[in-house]
Scaffold this active site. Structure first.
Site, PDB file in Angstrom:
ATOM      1  N   GLU A  94     -20.948  38.864   0.059  1.00 50.50           N
ATOM      2  CA  GLU A  94     -19.871  39.831   0.455  1.00 50.50           C
ATOM      3  C   GLU A  94     -18.899  40.245  -0.728  1.00 50.50           C
ATOM      4  O   GLU A  94     -17.620  40.322  -0.595  1.00 50.50           O
ATOM      5  CB  GLU A  94     -18.870  39.032   1.453  1.00 50.50           C
ATOM      6  CG  GLU A  94     -19.635  38.231   2.588  1.00 50.50           C
ATOM      7  CD  GLU A  94     -18.949  37.193   3.400  1.00 50.50           C
ATOM      8  OE1 GLU A  94     -18.964  37.311   4.640  1.00 50.50           O
ATOM      9  OE2 GLU A  94     -18.169  36.605   2.934  1.00 50.50           O
TER      10      GLU A  94
HETATM   11  C1  TNX Z   1     -19.149  34.365   5.503  1.00 48.55           C
HETATM   12  S1  TNX Z   1     -22.038  33.740   5.093  1.00 48.55           S
HETATM   13  C2  TNX Z   1     -18.948  33.768   4.138  1.00 48.55           C
HETATM   14  C3  TNX Z   1     -17.861  32.997   3.937  1.00 48.55           C
HETATM   15  C4  TNX Z   1     -17.200  32.445   5.275  1.00 48.55           C
HETATM   16  C5  TNX Z   1     -18.052  32.418   6.312  1.00 48.55           C
HETATM   17  C6  TNX Z   1     -17.451  31.942   7.779  1.00 48.55           C
HETATM   18  C7  TNX Z   1     -21.269  33.634   3.426  1.00 48.55           C
HETATM   19  C8  TNX Z   1     -22.543  33.633   2.241  1.00 48.55           C
HETATM   20  N1  TNX Z   1     -19.995  33.872   3.307  1.00 48.55           N
HETATM   21  O1  TNX Z   1     -17.024  33.455   3.055  1.00 48.55           O
HETATM   22  O2  TNX Z   1     -16.398  31.446   4.965  1.00 48.55           O
HETATM   23  O3  TNX Z   1     -18.925  33.652   6.681  1.00 48.55           O
HETATM   24  O4  TNX Z   1     -18.321  31.706   8.688  1.00 48.55           O
END
Ligand code: TNX
Length: 525
Positions: A336
């Protein structure tokens, strides 16, 4: 794949109180049926029940010499509280043949690093393995073959009877992990150790600690101390946060190692870095430190890819963490990174993989990193909710291996139902049956099963504050994922599994583990 045929023979044997001294002396406790081999989670590769039973007695000795000694000591330590027996560990003999419980290291190439054989008859319990890790996994099976009250913290009534038979077992996947996000909410050493003990019961062998994120930096780095003292000073919701001293981190690593669990430390980057950016202004492209962050948004922070100091910083951080971590991996995050341009992201991933390699470690990153050029050894961790991803397929073609954590199947922070008081639902609801309803060997489109290292259940903690919260989201689902990771594909069958899973309920109750009593599971009383 297994070369051992699966023969799960479940004889409907009533308990026969065979004439061991202990059974004869035991108070006239009401007879209880010994635990059937078919109730063990994860399912062994092969299990055959016999008509005999073995009963632990006050003077039962555990033979465990040389490399087997730590596992023998561990076995004794987990059996002593409920039995009240001394269970002396006999390190002195070579043959051990007279001790009723024997833990033996013996070469057997079909068992690999974690496989074991367990043979129980009326006079002895013999556990053999190539490696101590295999003995340890066999001990977890043995614990589940005793009545649920074996897990009580105080002395309980016996008899402590184990059904006779033979088990030969080894894992399907080498990597079976759990992840705990200690950044969104901080969890102290005791909480982490308690979770380690619970995951070890299901033969999980890796704990990935998500040590840094926008809301907190949780490990003291001596060369950049404000990361922890300032960047670790809060958490989601504005609480006090916290961080591990290096001594505390080493303590966690050693405790995990004593349970044959490898710690994988994660420094999430280039995004998810607000806590670091807030601690050192020079890490920001504009030289201005942002305020600490206690909300739950993602995708707004980035390390400054163009600045040299970014790589000096990462070399220092990764160098210190590598020195504290005996395991082979360092997780570089990479998810992300919506505030990093694509070109910068690729440059960054290229450089950071090299820094990890310079410190003698192998990089793991969330599968987003597969859009960058990867070193041959770098491993991707798949978290998306659909099985098809072009970058992942292209990386796999070049040989990249993956760990599977599909968010709609393996995320332990997803709610079970709309009514679940904790967790999130962006990837979907994950009830008990859903958590079990996929095959890691066949999941990812265009990636060979031989490139799947295994599975991991991530527990993100935006809504998770206590050990009880961790337990409620992890169980039963972590035990289900453990079975998908350990047991041969041929054992996968929800209808038989749900009964085995239901047999864990009374155990969690005795252990004080707060679990979700899914209505989909026939919980044993
Ligand atoms: C996505 S999936 C994230 C996290 C969040 C989570 C909450 C991923 C690698 N990153 O930063 O905590 O969703 O479900």
């Amino acid at each position: 794949m297994s070369t051992i045929p699966r023969r799960l023979v479940v004889a409907a044997t009533a308990l026969t109180m065979l004439g061991t001294a202990a059974a004869a002396q035991a108070a006239p406790a009401k007879p209880r049926a010994a635990v059937p081999y078919a109730s063990v989670v994860p399912a062994p590769a092969s299990a055959t029940q016999a008509n005999s039973t073995f009963t632990l007695a006050g003077g039962t000795r555990i033979a465990a010499s040389g490399q087997a000694t730590p596992v023998g000591n561990y076995l004794a330590s987990v059996l002593r509280p409920a039995t009240g027996f001394a269970l002396p560990v006999d390190q002195s003999r070579v043959a051990h043949a007279v001790d009723p419980i024997q833990l033996l290291i013996a070469p057997n190439s079909s068992l690999g690093d974690e496989g074991y054989q367990l043979t129980v008859n009326s006079g002895s319990v013999v556990l053999t393995a190539n490696k101590p890790a295999g003995l340890f996994e066999g001990v977890q099976t043995l614990r589940q073959l005793l009545p649920a009250s074996i897990d009580a913290a105080t002395k309980q009534a016996g008899p402590w009877t184990i059904q006779g038979g033979a088990i030969s077992d080894h894992p399907r996947f080498a990597y079976r992990g759990a992840m705990l996000d200690v950044a969104r909410h901080f969890f102290g050493v005791d909480t982490v150790k308690a979770y380690i003990d619970e995951m070890a019961r299901y033969k999980i062998n890796t704990l990935h600690l998500h040590l840094t994120d926008d809301q907190g930096w949780r490990l003291m780095i001596n060369s950049w101390p404000k990361l922890a003292t300032y960047g670790g000073s809060t958490e989601v919701g504005g609480g006090a946060g916290g961080y591990y001293t290096q001594a505390q981190y080493k303590d966690i690593v050693a405790y995990a190692a004593s349970r044959y669990i490898t710690i994988i430390p994660e420094v999430d980057m280039p995004g998810h870095t607000n806590a670091a950016l807030a601690s050192y202004a020079e890490l920001n492209c504009n030289g201005v430190a942002p305020p600490l962050y206690t909300g739950t948004d993602v995708g707004f922070s980035s390390l400054c890819v163009a600045k040299d100091i970014t790589y000096k910083f990462l070399d220092d951080v990764i160098g210190e963490i590598a020195a504290l971590t005996p395991g082979p991996y360092i997780h570089i995050g990479g998810d992300e990174s919506q505030s990093t341009t694509d070109a910068d992201y690729k440059t960054f991933v290229g450089k950071v993989q090299q820094i990890v390699a310079n410190h003698g470690k192998t990089a793991i990153g969330w599968h987003d990193i597969s859009k960058a050029a990867l070193l041959p050894s770098t491993i991707g961790q798949y978290w998306d909710t659909t099985p098809t991803n072009a970058n992942v397929q292209a990386a796999a073609k070049k040989g990249t291996h993956f760990i599977l954590s599909p968010a709609n199947l393996a995320y332990l922070d997803m709610k079970y139902t709309e009514q679940t008081p904790l967790g999130q639902d962006w990837a979907g609801l994950i009830e008990a049956k859903t958590a079990y309803s996929w095959d890691p060997g066949k999941y990812l489109t265009g990636v060979n099963a031989s490139q799947i290292n295994g599975v991991e259940g991530p527990l993100w903690t935006e809504t998770i504050v206590t050990l009880a919260n961790i337990q409620y989201m992890a169980f039963p689902r972590l035990a289900e994922l453990a079975e998908l990771g350990w047991s041969q594909a041929a054992t996968h069958n929800w209808n038989t599994f749900k009964t085995r899973l239901g047999a864990q309920g009374p155990r969690w109750k005795v252990q004080g583990v707060d679990f979700y009593a899914s209505p989909q599971v026939p919980w044993a009383k």
